[in-house]
Design a protein around this motif. Structure first.
Motif, PDB file in Angstrom:
ATOM      1  N   THR A 271       1.024  -1.375   0.583  1.00  0.00           N
ATOM      2  CA  THR A 271       0.401   0.173  -0.527  1.00  0.00           C
ATOM      3  C   THR A 271       0.994   1.229  -0.105  1.00  0.00           C
ATOM      4  O   THR A 271       2.186   0.777   0.498  1.00  0.00           O
ATOM      5  CB  THR A 271      -1.021   0.295   1.154  1.00  0.00           C
ATOM      6  OG1 THR A 271      -0.092   0.048   2.680  1.00  0.00           O
ATOM      7  CG2 THR A 271      -1.730  -1.064   1.037  1.00  0.00           C
ATOM      8  N   GLY A 273       1.713   3.171   1.688  1.00  0.00           N
ATOM      9  CA  GLY A 273       2.165   3.642   2.873  1.00  0.00           C
ATOM     10  C   GLY A 273       1.578   5.392   3.849  1.00  0.00           C
ATOM     11  O   GLY A 273       2.153   5.665   4.614  1.00  0.00           O
ATOM     12  N   THR A 274       0.515   5.901   3.170  1.00  0.00           N
ATOM     13  CA  THR A 274      -0.190   7.074   3.918  1.00  0.00           C
ATOM     14  C   THR A 274       0.054   7.280   5.435  1.00  0.00           C
ATOM     15  O   THR A 274       0.200   8.309   6.332  1.00  0.00           O
ATOM     16  CB  THR A 274      -0.779   7.855   3.118  1.00  0.00           C
ATOM     17  OG1 THR A 274      -2.000   6.849   2.889  1.00  0.00           O
ATOM     18  CG2 THR A 274      -0.519   8.551   1.773  1.00  0.00           C
ATOM     19  N   THR A 275      -0.605   6.018   6.454  1.00  0.00           N
ATOM     20  CA  THR A 275      -0.305   5.447   6.919  1.00  0.00           C
ATOM     21  C   THR A 275       0.253   4.398   8.003  1.00  0.00           C
ATOM     22  O   THR A 275       0.072   3.033   7.938  1.00  0.00           O
ATOM     23  CB  THR A 275      -1.756   4.810   7.394  1.00  0.00           C
ATOM     24  OG1 THR A 275      -2.744   4.334   6.598  1.00  0.00           O
ATOM     25  CG2 THR A 275      -3.016   6.524   7.280  1.00  0.00           C
ATOM     26  N   ASP A 418     -18.044   7.810  -9.711  1.00  0.00           N
ATOM     27  CA  ASP A 418     -17.166   8.098  -8.202  1.00  0.00           C
ATOM     28  C   ASP A 418     -16.567   7.031  -7.302  1.00  0.00           C
ATOM     29  O   ASP A 418     -17.582   6.259  -7.195  1.00  0.00           O
ATOM     30  CB  ASP A 418     -17.456   9.198  -7.697  1.00  0.00           C
ATOM     31  CG  ASP A 418     -16.711   9.662  -5.913  1.00  0.00           C
ATOM     32  OD1 ASP A 418     -16.188   9.115  -5.943  1.00  0.00           O
ATOM     33  OD2 ASP A 418     -17.476  10.297  -5.515  1.00  0.00           O
ATOM     34  N   THR A 419     -15.299   5.560  -7.274  1.00  0.00           N
ATOM     35  CA  THR A 419     -16.210   4.856  -6.875  1.00  0.00           C
ATOM     36  C   THR A 419     -14.858   4.664  -5.299  1.00  0.00           C
ATOM     37  O   THR A 419     -13.453   5.042  -5.667  1.00  0.00           O
ATOM     38  CB  THR A 419     -14.538   3.920  -8.567  1.00  0.00           C
ATOM     39  OG1 THR A 419     -13.541   4.662  -8.489  1.00  0.00           O
ATOM     40  CG2 THR A 419     -15.832   3.692  -9.602  1.00  0.00           C
ATOM     41  N   THR A 423      -6.300  -0.606  -1.883  1.00  0.00           N
ATOM     42  CA  THR A 423      -5.457  -1.912  -2.776  1.00  0.00           C
ATOM     43  C   THR A 423      -5.776  -2.993  -2.288  1.00  0.00           C
ATOM     44  O   THR A 423      -5.516  -3.824  -2.934  1.00  0.00           O
ATOM     45  CB  THR A 423      -3.999  -1.104  -1.823  1.00  0.00           C
ATOM     46  OG1 THR A 423      -4.009   0.105  -2.256  1.00  0.00           O
ATOM     47  CG2 THR A 423      -2.800  -2.506  -2.150  1.00  0.00           C
ATOM     48  N   LYS A 622      -1.613  12.026  -3.246  1.00  0.00           N
ATOM     49  CA  LYS A 622      -2.746  11.673  -1.669  1.00  0.00           C
ATOM     50  C   LYS A 622      -2.177  12.892  -0.329  1.00  0.00           C
ATOM     51  O   LYS A 622      -0.820  13.018  -0.563  1.00  0.00           O
ATOM     52  CB  LYS A 622      -2.289  10.396  -0.989  1.00  0.00           C
ATOM     53  CG  LYS A 622      -3.393   9.790  -1.850  1.00  0.00           C
ATOM     54  CD  LYS A 622      -3.907   8.289  -0.786  1.00  0.00           C
ATOM     55  CE  LYS A 622      -5.055   7.919  -1.605  1.00  0.00           C
ATOM     56  NZ  LYS A 622      -5.263   6.599  -2.216  1.00  0.00           N
TER      57      LYS A 622
HETATM   58  P1  ATP Z   1      -1.911   3.302   3.486  1.00  0.00           P
HETATM   59  O1  ATP Z   1      -3.279   2.349   3.241  1.00  0.00           O
HETATM   60  O2  ATP Z   1      -1.074   2.692   3.493  1.00  0.00           O
HETATM   61  O3  ATP Z   1      -2.487   4.274   3.792  1.00  0.00           O
HETATM   62  P2  ATP Z   1      -3.394   4.383   1.214  1.00  0.00           P
HETATM   63  O4  ATP Z   1      -4.470   3.974   2.145  1.00  0.00           O
HETATM   64  O5  ATP Z   1      -2.899   6.041   1.189  1.00  0.00           O
HETATM   65  O6  ATP Z   1      -2.395   3.932   1.728  1.00  0.00           O
HETATM   66  P3  ATP Z   1      -4.081   3.064  -1.203  1.00  0.00           P
HETATM   67  O7  ATP Z   1      -5.053   1.748  -0.736  1.00  0.00           O
HETATM   68  O8  ATP Z   1      -4.258   3.794  -2.968  1.00  0.00           O
HETATM   69  O9  ATP Z   1      -3.678   3.533  -0.458  1.00  0.00           O
HETATM   70  O10 ATP Z   1      -6.146   4.503  -0.639  1.00  0.00           O
HETATM   71  C1  ATP Z   1      -7.336   3.728  -0.235  1.00  0.00           C
HETATM   72  C2  ATP Z   1      -7.526   4.915   0.279  1.00  0.00           C
HETATM   73  O11 ATP Z   1      -8.343   5.781  -0.582  1.00  0.00           O
HETATM   74  C3  ATP Z   1      -8.706   4.619   0.386  1.00  0.00           C
HETATM   75  O12 ATP Z   1      -9.161   3.486   1.857  1.00  0.00           O
HETATM   76  C4  ATP Z   1      -9.620   5.605   1.310  1.00  0.00           C
HETATM   77  O13 ATP Z   1      -9.732   6.665   2.156  1.00  0.00           O
HETATM   78  C5  ATP Z   1      -9.322   6.708   0.249  1.00  0.00           C
HETATM   79  N1  ATP Z   1      -9.839   6.628  -1.562  1.00  0.00           N
HETATM   80  C6  ATP Z   1     -10.049   5.771  -2.758  1.00  0.00           C
HETATM   81  N2  ATP Z   1     -10.645   6.219  -3.526  1.00  0.00           N
HETATM   82  C7  ATP Z   1     -11.985   6.726  -2.303  1.00  0.00           C
HETATM   83  C8  ATP Z   1     -12.999   6.934  -3.551  1.00  0.00           C
HETATM   84  N3  ATP Z   1     -13.532   7.121  -4.441  1.00  0.00           N
HETATM   85  N4  ATP Z   1     -13.943   8.411  -2.346  1.00  0.00           N
HETATM   86  C9  ATP Z   1     -12.980   8.757  -1.054  1.00  0.00           C
HETATM   87  N5  ATP Z   1     -12.158   8.086  -0.949  1.00  0.00           N
HETATM   88  C10 ATP Z   1     -11.569   7.018  -1.539  1.00  0.00           C
END
Ligand code: ATP
Ligand code: MG
Length: 659
Positions: A271, A273-275, A418-419, A423, A622
């Motif tokens: 993922t 890695g924002t958190t 809007d999806t 990951t 992000k």
């Molecule tokens: P990490 O989990 O490592 O901190 P990340 O969550 O940024 O990283 P991704 O799996 O790419 O990694 O992002 C998923 C997240 O992005 C979701 O949990 C949500 O917070 C946000 N997200 C994705 N699509 C949408 C959407 N259409 N509307 C709102 N938020 C969204």
């Protein structure tokens, strides 16, 4: 000069619900509203509909095996090969001359791969991997930019049953080493370099530096030559091979696709890695491929004759699911672009849409807000009439940006999906089916058929419409992650511990996002649950405040964080980017404060409004709120290496804290 809010007339600003046109509905892959009920009644067998989009070597008998929750298995007694499904079967079905991949380099050079071309190259690279010693189930790391060799390498891995682990090319040498170590990966495919805004970037140097940090022997590295004469002249080491040399040696070789169990790993993806620490998300062959093919069919409405473009990078899950696996499984033409949206000019994406007559376009809200800031004159220069459907993913999209996209890119004719997904979910989970449902800007929509998503309170009880709560998924789905790589314990702690009742054997997936639902069952995602500000005991979602600020005329983008406050506990800090042509002055500051008070109430009133030309963002676009929080609190600034624009941090710091 921007024409600012004049770009959205009052009619659009006020409209809250949008209907797909009859023309769209008539041709949509899915247009029967009964599908929701049908999936609910036949769950989990409804998922056969997804699996039926694939060719199986051995037909499955069991749809869902839930004997060892939460380690669910899907179609587990079936066998198949993902590369066969994305390539061979289209060749066999008489579509060998249809275009599989249209690639565009930053300088405008084009490479076109028909399904036959893809078949040949995937076979030859699969043969090369085998000759290098790659065995079934060995993880191959792909540290590559947006070159066609990336999907070719992914499909070659899938062909021989070697899971791939793609590391985004913008990541550092360190990030590469950490991921290779975590996956115990002995093979690397990389690239000499690539172009960014006209400059050749040295990628191999970074890859080599990363290799030095790998804690085990690396058997072999393959290097794609992208830069040619612009290259940096690195000598290849003994165990490093030139991609083209390898392919020449394998000319004409064919490798039978390995029959994989549905539950065999297809790939590993860390993922963003924002958190905290990146998580090695494990996806499997049958469930993942069925789910991405199904959502590409039902949500993106892809048809084999479409030209489809997702502007994400393949280094993210969005690129895996919706540039490579979903569209290719359906036999569609998928577009890949190497460069940035503003090179050589700010109309580059629209130039590409026009050039290839793109039917379906999928991008991120961060990109849409940038287009808005630049103004509508850029898309207006190009003929976008080929577009039929638009999509967004990655973050919440505020209504104003949604409407701008709908009007200026989709000419009020294309539905916008809007999806919401992650990951971990493998594919889309919450969004409107564009041929069935109306759209409500600002809300992703209802959960897809067969997806049991709910909004609950801290006890896990469903809460009434309008109130903010926590998003949960109460039933498994085929595209779900199976575990975190070699870390079942973290898998359970991270996603299942919060809301499951182990004694009652009730397993609930927690995505760690906040959300609310309306009377029609539409869900608005409010962002991560840790992005909450506590002002005088009131819990405010940063997303809601941001959405209010971005609704103010002249605001392009905003990020909100909580800063320590003696009286209130926390206070709202707003960092704001203005649209081109607007001044970040006191007048605007006043309108922002007023906008927040009107939308949410005086409790959410920003303590400080800081105007900045950019926000600190990760490579996936992000916002790194953690850094903005540190600035607000005058704390020491943490790690900024995963940022796309680390230089902006000091800039903002000076504005807030003074020199
Ligand atoms: P990490 O989990 O490592 O901190 P990340 O969550 O940024 O990283 P991704 O799996 O790419 O990694 O992002 C998923 C997240 O992005 C979701 O949990 C949500 O917070 C946000 N997200 C994705 N699509 C949408 C959407 N259409 N509307 C709102 N938020 C969204
Ligand atoms: Mg996440």
């Amino acid at each position: 000069m921007s024409d600012g809010d004049g770009e959205l007339e009052a009619r659009l600003v006020e409209q809250e619900e949008f209907e797909p046109s009859d023309e769209f509905v008539e041709q949509a892959n899915v247009s029967d509203p009964d599908i929701y009920e049908e999936f609910e009644e036949n769950w989990p067998d409804c998922w056969e509909r997804a699996a039926d989009l694939l060719d199986w070597d051995e037909e499955y008998e069991t749809v869902l095996d839930d004997s060892n929750e939460p380690f669910y298995e899907w179609f587990s007694d079936g066998t198949l090969n993902a590369s066969y499904n994305c390539v061979d079967r289209h060749v066999e079905n008489g579509d060998k001359n249809r275009v599989a991949i249209k690639w565009e380099g930053e300088y405008g050079e084009t490479r076109t791969y028909t399904y036959q071309d893809l078949y040949r190259e995937v076979n030859e690279f699969a043969a090369a991997l085998r000759d290098m010693g790659v065995e079934e189930d060995e993880v191959v790391t792909l540290y590559m930019p947006m070159v066609p060799e990336l999907p070719i390498a992914m499909l070659a891995c899938a062909r021989i049953g070697a899971p791939h682990s793609v590391v985004f090319a913008g990541f550092s040498a360190d990030a590469l080493a950490t991921r290779m170590n975590s996956a115990n990966s002995d093979y690397l495919v990389t690239c000499d370099g690539y172009y960014r805004r006209g400059d050749a970037l040295d990628h191999l140097e970074k890859a080599n530096e990363g290799l030095e940090g790998v804690d085990h022997d690396v058997e072999a590295t393959v290097v794609v030559n992208r830069l040619g004469d612009d290259g940096f002249g690195h000598e290849l080491a003994e165990n490093q091979h030139d991609w083209d040399d390898l392919m020449d040696e394998q000319r004409g070789e064919r490798v039978d696709p390995v029959e994989r169990d549905a539950e065999d790993m297809l790939f590993l993806m860390y993922t963003s890695g924002t958190t905290g620490e990146p998580k090695g998300v494990k996806h499997t062959t049958g469930g993942y491929l069925a789910y991405t093919a199904w959502t590409s069919h039902a949500v993106l409405d892809l048809k084999p004759e479409d030209t489809y473009w997702c502007s994400a990078d393949i280094g993210w899950i969005t690129g895996h699911s919706y540039i490579v696996y979903g569209p290719l499984a359906l036999g569609t033409t998928t577009v890949m672009y190497e460069g940035t949206p503003d090179f050589p000019e700010r109309d580059r994406l629209w130039d590409i849409v026009e050039k290839y007559a793109v039917d379906v376009f999928y991008t991120a809200p961060t990109a849409i807000r940038a287009f808005m800031k630049w103004g509508s004159k850029f898309p207006e220069r190009r003929d976008l009439s080929s577009l039929r459907l638009l999509g967004t993913v990655g973050e919440p999209i505020n209504p104003r940006a949604w409407k701008w996209y709908y009007k200026h890119i989709g000419s009020e004719e294309c539905p916008v999906v809007d999806t919401w997904w992650q990951t971990e979910t493998g594919g889309m989970m919450i969004t409107t089916l564009p041929g069935v449902k109306n759209m409500k800007p600002g809300s992703a929509g209802p959960p897809l058929p067969g997806i049991d998503a709910r909004i609950v309170d801290t006890e896990g009880e469903q809460i009434e419409p309008g109130r903010a709560g926590y998003l949960t998924v109460n039933k498994p789905w085929p595209g779900m992650l199976r575990t975190l790589y070699k870390n079942d314990e973290r898998f359970i702690n991270e996603y299942w511990a919060e809301y499951s009742d182990e004694d009652a054997d009730e397993w609930v997936y927690f995505p760690e996002d906040g959300a609310k639902i309306d009377e029609d069952g539409y869900m608005t995602i409010l962002g991560r649950v840790d992005d909450v500000i506590n002002v005088s005991g009131h819990r405010l979602g940063t997303m809601e405040i941001e959405s209010a600020i971005v609704g103010v005329e002249g605001v392009a983008e905003a990020a909100v964080v909580g800063g320590n406050h003696e009286v209130k506990g926390e206070a709202v800090y707003a960092y704001v980017i203005t649209e081109d042509g607007y001044e970040g002055d006191d007048e605007m500051r006043g309108r922002i404060v007023e906008g927040v008070e009107d939308a949410i109430g005086p409790i959410a009133r920003p303590e400080q409004v800081v105007f900045t030309p950019e926000l600190p963002k990760t490579r996936s676009g992000k916002i790194m709120r953690r850094l903005l929080e540190e600035i607000a609190n005058e704390e020491e600034i943490g790690d900024t290496t995963t940022l796309r624009n680390p230089e902006i941090v000091t800039d903002i710091q000076t504005k807030v804290q003074g020199d």
